[in-house]
Write an enzyme that holds these catalytic residues in place. Structure first.
Site, mmCIF file in Angstrom:
data_model
loop_
_atom_site.group_PDB
_atom_site.id
_atom_site.type_symbol
_atom_site.label_atom_id
_atom_site.label_comp_id
_atom_site.label_asym_id
_atom_site.label_seq_id
_atom_site.Cartn_x
_atom_site.Cartn_y
_atom_site.Cartn_z
ATOM 1 N N ASP A 1 90.092 62.535 -14.501
ATOM 2 C CA ASP A 1 89.654 63.867 -14.900
ATOM 3 C C ASP A 1 88.243 63.763 -15.478
ATOM 4 O OD1 ASP A 1 89.696 66.566 -15.482
ATOM 5 O OD2 ASP A 1 90.921 66.346 -17.284
ATOM 6 N N ASP B 1 86.365 66.720 -17.791
ATOM 7 C CA ASP B 1 86.279 67.297 -19.131
ATOM 8 C C ASP B 1 87.411 66.788 -20.020
ATOM 9 O OD1 ASP B 1 84.114 69.571 -19.053
ATOM 10 O OD2 ASP B 1 85.230 69.739 -17.179
ATOM 11 N N ASP C 1 93.640 64.676 -19.728
ATOM 12 C CA ASP C 1 93.804 65.101 -21.125
ATOM 13 C C ASP C 1 94.556 66.405 -21.288
ATOM 14 O OD1 ASP C 1 91.581 66.712 -20.069
ATOM 15 O OD2 ASP C 1 91.316 67.333 -22.155
#
Length: 239
Positions: free
Chosen positions: A13, A15, A191
């Protein structure tokens, strides 16, 4: 320890994972050396490394000049693959454009809202004012009811309307059927709630799943923040 890079397929990922979150999507700071790090691990893994992000591919390309890895954007609705060609899911533009207008109208009702328009989706951010969560959820639910072929997905202080059948789990599964990812153990970093299906897939395939930050998760490993992720990837790139 993860599989040796020659046997691993990395799915990362952006961000909150490789870079720290910011109050606005265009305000993130890309650390010096990140592109070089990813390109190095990509080479070491024989090309089996991809970014898997909710961002539009155009945003990723603009923020990461010189990056040569495959990219999955918009949670799987976009793919940057061989020879720099972007593949994009076909959607009903009339439905999406109408939804964008309505989300924009909602955003005008409070300064803490921010609209993020993507090639095949639209999101309503409330990171600047978390107290707007309930209002955002109610408004987006109403918009989704009039958007056939689309569904809502919650994220970190963001609610996104995106096409049906799109998700990071499906995107990672599809890549694992193609070279150079095929036959390798998936190593997934993320996240957010949007990463959970990919974590579950990695677990089923005997791979590695890594949650960045706090919160309940299906991931079997955890790192504190993006700086720690970059340290781990740097070590693996030299292993």
């Amino acid at each position: 320890m993860p599989p040796h890079p020659a046997r691993a397929a990395y799915f990362l990922d952006f961000d909150g994972c490789l870079v720290a979150l910011a109050r606005q999507p265009d305000a993130v700071v890309v650390p010096v050396g990140l592109v070089a790090l990813l390109n190095r691990l990509h080479r070491r893994a024989g090309g089996a490394l991809a970014l898997v992000s909710g961002r539009a591919i155009a945003d990723l390309v603009g923020m990461l000049p010189g990056l040569v890895v495959p990219m999955i954007g918009s949670h799987g609705a976009e793919r940057l693959w061989r020879r720099g060609r972007v593949e994009r899911l076909d959607i009903d533009r009339t439905v999406l454009d109408r939804a964008i207008e309505r989300v924009t109208d909602v955003a005008r009702t409070a300064p803490g809202f921010l609209v993020e328009v993507k090639p095949v989706a639209v999101g309503l951010h409330y990171r600047a004012d978390p107290s707007l969560a309930e209002k955002a959820g109610h408004a987006m639910s109403g918009i989704a009811e009039d958007a056939p072929g689309f569904h809502l997905h919650p994220s970190k202080q963001l609610i996104e309307l995106r096409p049906d059948g799109v998700g990071k789990g499906q995107a990672v599964a599809a890549l694992l059927t193609e070279p150079p990812f095929r036959g390798r153990k998936p190593v997934v970093f993320g996240d957010d709630l949007t990463d959970e299906p990919a974590f579950a897939l990695a677990n089923r395939r005997g791979g590695v799943s890594v949650k960045v930050g706090s919160g309940r998760t299906a991931a079997r490993h955890r790192l504190a923040d993006p700086s720690r992720v970059r340290q781990v990837l740097s070590t693996w790139g030299r292993a």
